[in-house]
Design a protein around this motif. Structure first.
Motif, PDB file in Angstrom:
ATOM      1  N   PRO A  82       0.732  -1.223  -0.021  1.00  0.00           N
ATOM      2  CA  PRO A  82       0.043  -0.057  -0.089  1.00  0.00           C
ATOM      3  C   PRO A  82       0.939   1.246  -0.006  1.00  0.00           C
ATOM      4  CG  PRO A  82      -0.123  -0.942   2.299  1.00  0.00           C
ATOM      5  CD  PRO A  82       0.906  -1.919   1.286  1.00  0.00           C
ATOM      6  N   VAL A  83       2.280   1.239   0.313  1.00  0.00           N
ATOM      7  CA  VAL A  83       3.149   2.182   0.434  1.00  0.00           C
ATOM      8  C   VAL A  83       3.404   2.828  -0.984  1.00  0.00           C
ATOM      9  CG1 VAL A  83       5.373   3.373   1.235  1.00  0.00           C
ATOM     10  CG2 VAL A  83       4.076   1.718   2.547  1.00  0.00           C
ATOM     11  N   THR A  84       3.747   1.753  -1.874  1.00  0.00           N
ATOM     12  CA  THR A  84       4.230   2.240  -3.236  1.00  0.00           C
ATOM     13  C   THR A  84       2.858   1.847  -4.275  1.00  0.00           C
ATOM     14  OG1 THR A  84       4.886  -0.202  -3.814  1.00  0.00           O
ATOM     15  CG2 THR A  84       6.544   1.396  -2.995  1.00  0.00           C
ATOM     16  N   LYS A  85       2.121   1.223  -3.816  1.00  0.00           N
ATOM     17  CA  LYS A  85       0.689   0.776  -4.548  1.00  0.00           C
ATOM     18  C   LYS A  85       0.866   0.101  -5.699  1.00  0.00           C
ATOM     19  CE  LYS A  85      -1.882   4.964  -3.168  1.00  0.00           C
ATOM     20  NZ  LYS A  85      -1.166   5.520  -2.064  1.00  0.00           N
ATOM     21  N   LYS A  86       2.037  -0.808  -5.384  1.00  0.00           N
ATOM     22  CA  LYS A  86       2.503  -2.010  -6.605  1.00  0.00           C
ATOM     23  C   LYS A  86       2.243  -3.336  -6.085  1.00  0.00           C
ATOM     24  CE  LYS A  86       5.823   1.337  -8.851  1.00  0.00           C
ATOM     25  NZ  LYS A  86       7.113   1.397  -8.998  1.00  0.00           N
ATOM     26  N   THR A  87       2.084  -4.120  -7.048  1.00  0.00           N
ATOM     27  CA  THR A  87       2.107  -5.561  -6.653  1.00  0.00           C
ATOM     28  C   THR A  87       3.471  -6.170  -6.965  1.00  0.00           C
ATOM     29  OG1 THR A  87      -0.263  -5.575  -7.573  1.00  0.00           O
ATOM     30  CG2 THR A  87       0.822  -7.670  -7.548  1.00  0.00           C
ATOM     31  N   TYR A  88       3.738  -6.936  -6.060  1.00  0.00           N
ATOM     32  CA  TYR A  88       5.176  -7.737  -6.302  1.00  0.00           C
ATOM     33  C   TYR A  88       4.948  -9.180  -6.106  1.00  0.00           C
ATOM     34  CZ  TYR A  88       7.085  -3.087  -5.099  1.00  0.00           C
ATOM     35  OH  TYR A  88       7.417  -1.638  -5.297  1.00  0.00           O
ATOM     36  N   ARG A  89       6.007  -9.992  -6.489  1.00  0.00           N
ATOM     37  CA  ARG A  89       5.790 -11.265  -6.537  1.00  0.00           C
ATOM     38  C   ARG A  89       7.165 -11.892  -5.982  1.00  0.00           C
ATOM     39  NH1 ARG A  89       6.898 -10.679 -11.623  1.00  0.00           N
ATOM     40  NH2 ARG A  89       7.973 -11.823 -12.858  1.00  0.00           N
ATOM     41  N   ILE A  90       7.367 -12.767  -5.068  1.00  0.00           N
ATOM     42  CA  ILE A  90       8.646 -13.347  -4.607  1.00  0.00           C
ATOM     43  C   ILE A  90       8.362 -14.886  -4.895  1.00  0.00           C
ATOM     44  CG2 ILE A  90       7.702 -13.729  -2.272  1.00  0.00           C
ATOM     45  CD1 ILE A  90      10.734 -12.853  -1.568  1.00  0.00           C
ATOM     46  N   GLU A  91       9.654 -15.352  -5.587  1.00  0.00           N
ATOM     47  CA  GLU A  91       9.699 -16.763  -6.140  1.00  0.00           C
ATOM     48  C   GLU A  91      10.933 -16.982  -6.386  1.00  0.00           C
ATOM     49  OE1 GLU A  91       7.675 -16.229 -10.064  1.00  0.00           O
ATOM     50  OE2 GLU A  91       9.231 -14.833 -10.783  1.00  0.00           O
TER      51      GLU A  91
END
Length: 147
Positions: A82-91
């Motif tokens: 919510p801080v950067t308003k971006k979606t990330y993925r960790i894989e």
């Protein structure tokens, strides 16, 4: 009857044994130093894996992103910040765990990874990692799950 004692004249070099001994000593010290260096290096590799694992945890638990888990599968997790308003993925990618955004580019979070799994356990994100040297690390991260 007199017997003659034959004494052969051996060419003796007085410093030869001293030099031979010094060379043997230097080779022995070098061998011991090499063995000790390898033992220290093996111990440091295990410590480095633990340091890297805690660095990974500090990224996903940091207030800089305040990640929320959108989707959790054993092979990857999709997180929203919510801080950067971006979606990330960790894989897992090849032999590392990477943090990537929706577009190109990634940040290697853990290296020398043989196996990794993410699960939801008791409202927490559980990360289990096995490194190439067989060392295992596991942690629970209290991140909110976004349904």
């Amino acid at each position: 009857m007199k017997q003659k004692l034959s004494v052969s004249k051996v060419d003796t070099r007085p410093g030869y044994l001293l030099i031979e001994g010094l060379i043997t000593l230097v080779i022995g010290v070098f061998a011991i130093w090499t063995i000790m260096t390898m033992i220290v290096y093996a111990g440091n590799e295990k410590k480095q894996n633990v340091i890297n694992f805690h660095s990974y945890l500090s990224i996903i638990e940091s207030d800089r992103y305040r990640f929320e888990i959108k989707q959790c599968q054993p092979s990857k997790c999709v997180m929203y910040s919510p801080v950067t308003k971006k979606t990330y993925r960790i894989e897992r990618y090849q032999n590392m765990v990477r943090l990537a955004g929706a577009y190109k580019g990634h940040v290697p979070s853990l290296t020398n990874v043989q196996w990794v799994r993410w699960t939801k356990s008791g409202g927490c994100l559980r990360t289990d990692v096995t490194f190439d040297n067989g060392q295992k690390c596991s942690a629970y991260s209290k991140l909110p799950f976004k349904d």
